[in-house]
Design a protein around this motif. Structure first.
Motif, mmCIF file in Angstrom:
data_model
loop_
_atom_site.group_PDB
_atom_site.id
_atom_site.type_symbol
_atom_site.label_atom_id
_atom_site.label_comp_id
_atom_site.label_asym_id
_atom_site.label_seq_id
_atom_site.Cartn_x
_atom_site.Cartn_y
_atom_site.Cartn_z
ATOM 1 N N ASN A 1 0.865 -1.176 0.000
ATOM 2 C CA ASN A 1 0.000 0.000 0.000
ATOM 3 C C ASN A 1 0.902 1.226 0.000
ATOM 4 O OD1 ASN A 1 0.276 0.797 2.984
ATOM 5 N ND2 ASN A 1 -0.573 -1.271 3.164
ATOM 6 N N ILE A 2 0.344 2.336 -0.447
ATOM 7 C CA ILE A 2 1.142 3.533 -0.704
ATOM 8 C C ILE A 2 0.488 4.725 -0.028
ATOM 9 C CG2 ILE A 2 2.019 5.063 -2.519
ATOM 10 C CD1 ILE A 2 1.692 2.517 -4.420
ATOM 11 N N TYR B 1 6.475 9.672 -0.187
ATOM 12 C CA TYR B 1 5.662 8.460 -0.157
ATOM 13 C C TYR B 1 6.248 7.494 0.860
ATOM 14 C CZ TYR B 1 3.992 10.046 -4.726
ATOM 15 O OH TYR B 1 3.463 10.771 -5.753
ATOM 16 N N CYS C 1 5.684 3.499 1.623
ATOM 17 C CA CYS C 1 5.049 2.316 1.051
ATOM 18 C C CYS C 1 5.293 1.122 1.967
ATOM 19 C CB CYS C 1 5.636 2.022 -0.325
ATOM 20 S SG CYS C 1 5.691 3.472 -1.420
ATOM 21 N N LEU D 1 6.468 -2.850 -6.914
ATOM 22 C CA LEU D 1 6.409 -1.504 -6.346
ATOM 23 C C LEU D 1 7.560 -0.646 -6.856
ATOM 24 C CD1 LEU D 1 5.223 0.572 -4.329
ATOM 25 C CD2 LEU D 1 6.648 -0.517 -2.564
#
Length: 175
Positions: free
Chosen positions: A72-73, A84, A86, A148
């Motif tokens: 998830n980010i 960000y 992650c 990712l």
């Protein structure tokens, strides 16, 4: 499994592989909710740790969860750009007004210039042994870490220009 309703407020629950609750984020606003994709926003949200400690997030964030990907980010809007964070973790499930996933320790921090650091590899190795992550789980997690990193390099999904800003603008319409 239905997703949360757009405009509703939900909690986010992170667990560890052994089933223990790890962390809870209160009051995240659902900007998009389907059975496969959930995008939420929060700002100055209380977070409760498994040991009962609490803290409050510092800046607005747009959080991206997908039922197909083992990550998830979180895009955090700061004065000097979008950062960000992650999490490598299981795909989400939505039940009892909470979005839930298993956190598998590995994290990636992405800076506004899109350079990144992979974090907590030592914690991952420790928990992999303690909680007996299977070879299959380890393979899936490593594979999705590569997905990712590819998204980051390609500026795909939440890393694409304007993605976080667009969802933040929508969030502001609810305030």
């Amino acid at each position: 499994m239905a997703g949360p309703d757009t405009g509703s407020k939900i909690q986010i629950h992170s667990y560890k592989h052994n089933g223990q609750l790890h962390r809870v984020w209160e009051n995240s606003l659902v900007l998009k909710g389907t059975e496969s994709l959930v995008i939420v926003a929060n700002d100055k949200t209380q977070v409760i740790e498994s040991d009962g400690r609490t803290w409050v997030t510092r800046e607005p964030a747009i959080c991206y969860f997908h039922s197909k990907y083992w990550f998830n980010i979180i895009g955090m809007l700061r004065n000097d750009g979008i950062y960000y964070y992650c999490n490598i973790g299981s795909p989400f499930v939505y039940e009892d007004e909470a979005l839930k996933y298993i956190d598998y320790d590995l994290d990636v921090k992405v800076y506004p210039d899109m350079t990144f650091d992979i974090l907590d590899e030592d914690e991952y190795a420790e928990h992999k042994e303690q909680m007996n992550y299977s070879l299959v789980i380890d393979h899936i997690l490593r594979q999705h870490l590569e997905y990712l990193l590819s998204w980051i390099r390609q500026r795909k999904g939440p890393f694409s220009p304007g993605f976080v800003d667009q969802w933040y603008e929508m969030y502001l319409t609810y305030r």
